[in-house]
Design an enzyme around this catalytic site. Structure first.
Site, mmCIF file in Angstrom:
data_model
loop_
_atom_site.group_PDB
_atom_site.id
_atom_site.type_symbol
_atom_site.label_atom_id
_atom_site.label_comp_id
_atom_site.label_asym_id
_atom_site.label_seq_id
_atom_site.Cartn_x
_atom_site.Cartn_y
_atom_site.Cartn_z
ATOM 1 N N GLY A 143 0.691 -4.981 -5.097
ATOM 2 C CA GLY A 143 0.851 -6.371 -5.487
ATOM 3 C C GLY A 143 1.574 -6.602 -6.797
ATOM 4 O O GLY A 143 1.927 -7.740 -7.121
ATOM 5 N N TYR A 151 -10.710 1.996 7.233
ATOM 6 C CA TYR A 151 -10.601 0.632 6.709
ATOM 7 C C TYR A 151 -11.815 -0.165 7.166
ATOM 8 O O TYR A 151 -11.905 -0.643 8.278
ATOM 9 C CB TYR A 151 -9.322 -0.036 7.181
ATOM 10 C CG TYR A 151 -8.047 0.638 6.744
ATOM 11 C CD1 TYR A 151 -8.038 1.576 5.704
ATOM 12 C CD2 TYR A 151 -6.835 0.339 7.352
ATOM 13 C CE1 TYR A 151 -6.865 2.188 5.297
ATOM 14 C CE2 TYR A 151 -5.656 0.952 6.949
ATOM 15 C CZ TYR A 151 -5.676 1.870 5.927
ATOM 16 O OH TYR A 151 -4.497 2.476 5.541
ATOM 17 N N PHE A 194 1.967 0.409 0.607
ATOM 18 C CA PHE A 194 2.007 -0.251 -0.702
ATOM 19 C C PHE A 194 3.456 -0.550 -1.105
ATOM 20 O O PHE A 194 3.892 -0.212 -2.204
ATOM 21 C CB PHE A 194 1.323 0.598 -1.778
ATOM 22 C CG PHE A 194 -0.184 0.509 -1.786
ATOM 23 C CD1 PHE A 194 -0.861 -0.460 -1.059
ATOM 24 C CD2 PHE A 194 -0.939 1.392 -2.537
ATOM 25 C CE1 PHE A 194 -2.240 -0.543 -1.070
ATOM 26 C CE2 PHE A 194 -2.334 1.313 -2.560
ATOM 27 C CZ PHE A 194 -2.978 0.349 -1.817
ATOM 28 N N PRO A 195 4.223 -1.187 -0.218
ATOM 29 C CA PRO A 195 5.622 -1.485 -0.536
ATOM 30 C C PRO A 195 5.785 -2.485 -1.675
ATOM 31 O O PRO A 195 6.882 -2.596 -2.242
ATOM 32 C CB PRO A 195 6.168 -2.047 0.769
ATOM 33 C CG PRO A 195 4.968 -2.630 1.447
ATOM 34 C CD PRO A 195 3.839 -1.705 1.107
ATOM 35 N N LEU A 196 4.705 -3.198 -2.013
ATOM 36 C CA LEU A 196 4.734 -4.132 -3.146
ATOM 37 C C LEU A 196 3.998 -3.554 -4.346
ATOM 38 O O LEU A 196 3.643 -4.290 -5.273
ATOM 39 C CB LEU A 196 4.121 -5.476 -2.743
ATOM 40 C CG LEU A 196 4.812 -6.178 -1.566
ATOM 41 C CD1 LEU A 196 4.124 -7.485 -1.227
ATOM 42 C CD2 LEU A 196 6.288 -6.404 -1.859
#
Length: 292
Positions: A221, A71, A216-218
């Site tokens: 986005g 990252y 990436f639980p959303l």
């Protein structure tokens, strides 16, 4: 490091707790991918803003923070050190190795044992620690025997450089194979209401008592947007689509640990407030029907 805040301000404590790598942490964590520049590359627009965001997350009760050497590369780990070092005893910082990034969004697996060792040692230096509580294999490298990758992590654990080992983006068979070599403390795969390709891995981890970290639980986005398929239920409940998505994950399994990431202070506070959202059985059934 920010001063300790009153307990009433630690909204995330409502998310419940789980033990990971010997520490009891709250189940709604923070993914530090977005602390860096666009495309997870380079410096953020404001490093100070990223530092303040991390400190605010801890004030709100976040005590599980997930990052990786790629990252930035490396910049997220450096920002975490700047924001939080010396780390509060209750906070678990986990990082990952086994992947390279040659440009914005350009990733490749690299699981050669000597590279895993190098990345672990450099992550220790950047984070300012002599021991990483949870070190995760970022991506299985198909060009390197799996047992060699896990074996090197075991060696690092045996040497005391890492306390526990986690796996990312793995199958049930890979989890089983890894556990024949060394104890595995956690599994991290992509999972959300609309991305459920790892349902079998989640179910396996639940049966085995392994923490399952959802990245990436959303759904990058998509679930947080005004046109999200969750918008109707959010309006009915006086919440937001993002909060519905995270509340569903927390209700999905007791070993679920979502790690939403953001560079926005309002979004951070919105996400953490999901810890207080409770869905009833009918609402959960409605959300379950949204196929991934």
């Amino acid at each position: 490091m920010a001063e300790e805040q009153p307990l009433r301000n630690r909204v995330n404590h409502a998310s419940g707790t789980i033990e990971i790598a010997g520490k009891t942490v709250h189940r709604l964590g923070f993914g530090a991918m977005r602390l860096v520049g666009p495309g997870v590359w380079g410096e953020p627009t404001s490093r100070d803003a990223s530092v303040q965001l991390l400190r605010r997350a801890v004030e709100l009760g976040v005590d599980f923070i997930d990052t990786a050497s790629v990252y930035g590369p490396h910049i997220s780990e450096e920002i975490i050190r700047e924001a939080l070092h010396p780390y509060p005893e209750h906070v678990l910082i986990t990082t990952k190795g086994g992947q390279t990034q040659s440009g914005p969004g350009s990733y490749a697996a690299l699981g050669r044992p000597e590279y895993l060792r190098q990345e672990c040692v450099l992550s220790m230096r950047r984070l300012g620690v002599h021991h990483i509580d949870l070190y995760q294999l970022h991506q299985v490298d198909p060009a390197v025997p799996f047992e060699d990758q896990i074996g090197e992590l075991k060696s690092l654990k045996d040497e005391g450089k890492i306390g526990a080992i986690g796996l990312n983006e793995v199958t049930v068979d890979q989890i089983t194979a890894a556990r024949e070599i060394v104890d595995i403390a956690s599994v991290q795969n992509q999972y959300s209401i609309t991305q459920r390709k790892h349902e079998d891995v989640l179910d396996h981890c639940t049966r085995e008592g392994l923490p399952f970290i959802s990245w990436f639980p959303l759904d990058i986005g998509a679930l947080a947007r005004p046109d999200s398929p969750l918008s109707g239920l959010a309006a009915q409940t006086g919440t937001t689509p993002a909060q519905i998505a995270l509340a569903w994950l927390l209700a999905r399994a007791e070993n679920m640990v979502p790690i939403p990431g953001t560079a926005s202070m309002p979004h951070l506070e919105e996400n953490i407030a999901a810890a207080t959202v409770r869905l009833d059985p009918a609402q959960i059934a409605e959300l379950n029907a949204l196929a991934g």
